[in-house]
Write a protein that holds these residues in place. Structure first.
Motif, mmCIF file in Angstrom:
data_model
loop_
_atom_site.group_PDB
_atom_site.id
_atom_site.type_symbol
_atom_site.label_atom_id
_atom_site.label_comp_id
_atom_site.label_asym_id
_atom_site.label_seq_id
_atom_site.Cartn_x
_atom_site.Cartn_y
_atom_site.Cartn_z
ATOM 1 N N THR A 1 45.713 44.320 42.244
ATOM 2 C CA THR A 1 44.731 45.357 42.565
ATOM 3 C C THR A 1 43.615 45.528 41.548
ATOM 4 O OG1 THR A 1 46.158 47.046 41.588
ATOM 5 C CG2 THR A 1 46.342 46.687 43.960
ATOM 6 N N TYR A 2 43.781 45.096 40.336
ATOM 7 C CA TYR A 2 42.747 45.315 39.322
ATOM 8 C C TYR A 2 41.738 44.180 39.293
ATOM 9 C CZ TYR A 2 45.630 49.137 37.651
ATOM 10 O OH TYR A 2 46.354 50.298 37.574
ATOM 11 N N GLN A 3 41.245 43.809 40.458
ATOM 12 C CA GLN A 3 40.289 42.714 40.562
ATOM 13 C C GLN A 3 39.022 43.177 41.255
ATOM 14 O OE1 GLN A 3 41.056 39.921 38.940
ATOM 15 N NE2 GLN A 3 42.880 41.127 38.465
ATOM 16 N N MET A 4 37.933 42.624 40.828
ATOM 17 C CA MET A 4 36.661 42.859 41.507
ATOM 18 C C MET A 4 36.674 42.046 42.800
ATOM 19 S SD MET A 4 35.002 44.894 39.579
ATOM 20 C CE MET A 4 33.359 44.791 40.260
ATOM 21 N N PRO A 5 36.041 42.536 43.838
ATOM 22 C CA PRO A 5 35.954 41.748 45.074
ATOM 23 C C PRO A 5 35.249 40.421 44.811
ATOM 24 C CG PRO A 5 35.272 44.009 45.461
ATOM 25 C CD PRO A 5 35.417 43.855 43.977
ATOM 26 N N ALA A 6 35.749 39.382 45.454
ATOM 27 C CA ALA A 6 35.149 38.051 45.312
ATOM 28 C C ALA A 6 33.745 38.063 45.911
ATOM 29 C CB ALA A 6 36.013 37.016 46.012
ATOM 30 N N THR A 7 32.867 37.293 45.328
ATOM 31 C CA THR A 7 31.492 37.239 45.816
ATOM 32 C C THR A 7 31.350 36.299 47.004
ATOM 33 O OG1 THR A 7 30.975 35.537 44.189
ATOM 34 C CG2 THR A 7 30.496 37.831 43.587
ATOM 35 N N ARG A 8 32.316 35.399 47.186
ATOM 36 C CA ARG A 8 32.305 34.517 48.352
ATOM 37 C C ARG A 8 33.743 34.205 48.740
ATOM 38 N NH1 ARG A 8 32.812 28.785 47.440
ATOM 39 N NH2 ARG A 8 33.162 28.400 45.243
ATOM 40 N N LYS A 9 33.930 33.998 50.037
ATOM 41 C CA LYS A 9 35.260 33.666 50.533
ATOM 42 C C LYS A 9 35.567 32.205 50.225
ATOM 43 C CE LYS A 9 35.562 37.076 54.140
ATOM 44 N NZ LYS A 9 36.848 37.572 54.520
ATOM 45 N N LEU A 10 36.786 31.966 49.774
ATOM 46 C CA LEU A 10 37.219 30.608 49.474
ATOM 47 C C LEU A 10 38.185 30.116 50.537
ATOM 48 C CD1 LEU A 10 38.013 30.944 45.654
ATOM 49 C CD2 LEU A 10 35.892 30.175 46.711
ATOM 50 N N THR A 11 38.042 28.850 50.916
ATOM 51 C CA THR A 11 39.052 28.239 51.779
ATOM 52 C C THR A 11 40.343 28.131 50.973
ATOM 53 O OG1 THR A 11 38.544 25.997 51.078
ATOM 54 C CG2 THR A 11 37.287 26.867 52.972
ATOM 55 N N GLY A 12 41.419 27.781 51.634
ATOM 56 C CA GLY A 12 42.686 27.617 50.930
ATOM 57 C C GLY A 12 42.595 26.596 49.804
ATOM 58 N N SER A 13 41.969 25.469 50.057
ATOM 59 C CA SER A 13 41.865 24.440 49.018
ATOM 60 C C SER A 13 40.959 24.892 47.866
ATOM 61 C CB SER A 13 41.389 23.106 49.592
ATOM 62 O OG SER A 13 40.120 23.231 50.171
ATOM 63 N N GLN A 14 39.896 25.625 48.172
ATOM 64 C CA GLN A 14 39.037 26.160 47.102
ATOM 65 C C GLN A 14 39.787 27.205 46.276
ATOM 66 O OE1 GLN A 14 35.910 27.458 49.741
ATOM 67 N NE2 GLN A 14 34.553 25.776 49.107
ATOM 68 N N PHE A 15 40.618 27.990 46.938
ATOM 69 C CA PHE A 15 41.434 28.973 46.235
ATOM 70 C C PHE A 15 42.369 28.268 45.250
ATOM 71 C CE2 PHE A 15 45.318 31.522 45.861
ATOM 72 C CZ PHE A 15 44.794 32.733 45.450
ATOM 73 N N GLY B 1 43.212 27.732 55.977
ATOM 74 C CA GLY B 1 43.788 26.923 54.916
ATOM 75 C C GLY B 1 44.780 27.647 54.026
ATOM 76 N N TYR B 2 45.074 28.895 54.302
ATOM 77 C CA TYR B 2 46.008 29.655 53.473
ATOM 78 C C TYR B 2 47.429 29.666 54.014
ATOM 79 C CZ TYR B 2 42.313 31.654 50.560
ATOM 80 O OH TYR B 2 41.265 31.820 49.670
ATOM 81 N N ALA B 3 47.626 29.392 55.293
ATOM 82 C CA ALA B 3 48.948 29.542 55.906
ATOM 83 C C ALA B 3 50.009 28.728 55.182
ATOM 84 C CB ALA B 3 48.894 29.171 57.385
ATOM 85 N N LEU B 4 49.737 27.482 54.895
ATOM 86 C CA LEU B 4 50.724 26.650 54.204
ATOM 87 C C LEU B 4 51.045 27.201 52.816
ATOM 88 C CD1 LEU B 4 49.616 23.046 55.214
ATOM 89 C CD2 LEU B 4 51.623 24.316 56.012
ATOM 90 N N LEU B 5 50.076 27.829 52.190
ATOM 91 C CA LEU B 5 50.316 28.404 50.868
ATOM 92 C C LEU B 5 51.305 29.562 50.936
ATOM 93 C CD1 LEU B 5 46.637 28.401 49.570
ATOM 94 C CD2 LEU B 5 48.437 26.725 49.059
#
Length: 132
Positions: free
Chosen positions: A58-72, A118-122
């Motif tokens: 919870t102590y995170q700033m919102p991401a400036t762009r959405k990342l695909t699973g592989s980018q994450f 791309g997050y489901a497998l994670l």
């Protein structure tokens, strides 16, 4: 779930050498994930987790762009010393599979619906693709 149980389960899932390594991976992965979740989903997930894990989330700033699973995974890899994309994928999956167990199917479904593909497998789930 208590913090020690979460760390232990991540340690078993990831086959880490000790609890200290599992704790580091939990904190890194959840702190990265926290910025990519909508505030309401992030708060609901935090309520399912023990305090140290909830804080990392919870102590995170919102991401400036959405990342695909592989980018994450690549982003997490950059935060773990001596990490490769393959080891980072292992680390991310080790944490997120346990998180999915802790929060249950309904919340995991909503988390996955809110994230790019791309997050489901994670999270230990298959990801079905629709036919074009």
């Amino acid at each position: 779930m208590r913090w020690s149980e979460l760390v232990s389960r991540v340690g078993e899932h990831g086959r880490y050498e000790d609890d200290a390594e599992a704790r580091r991976k939990v904190r890194i992965v959840l702190s990265e994930l926290g910025g990519h979740l909508a505030p309401d989903v992030r708060a609901e997930l935090a309520r399912c987790l023990p305090a140290p894990a909830a804080e990392a989330l919870t102590y995170q700033m919102p991401a400036t762009r959405k990342l695909t699973g592989s980018q994450f995974v690549e982003s997490v890899s950059g935060r773990i010393e001596n990490s490769t994309p393959a080891t980072a994928r292992w680390d991310v999956s080790s944490v997120l599979c346990v998180v999915a167990e802790a929060c249950g199917d309904e919340l995991t479904d909503r988390i996955l619906a809110a994230l790019p593909q791309g997050y489901a497998l994670l999270f230990g789930r298959g990801e079905l693709m629709t036919a074009a």
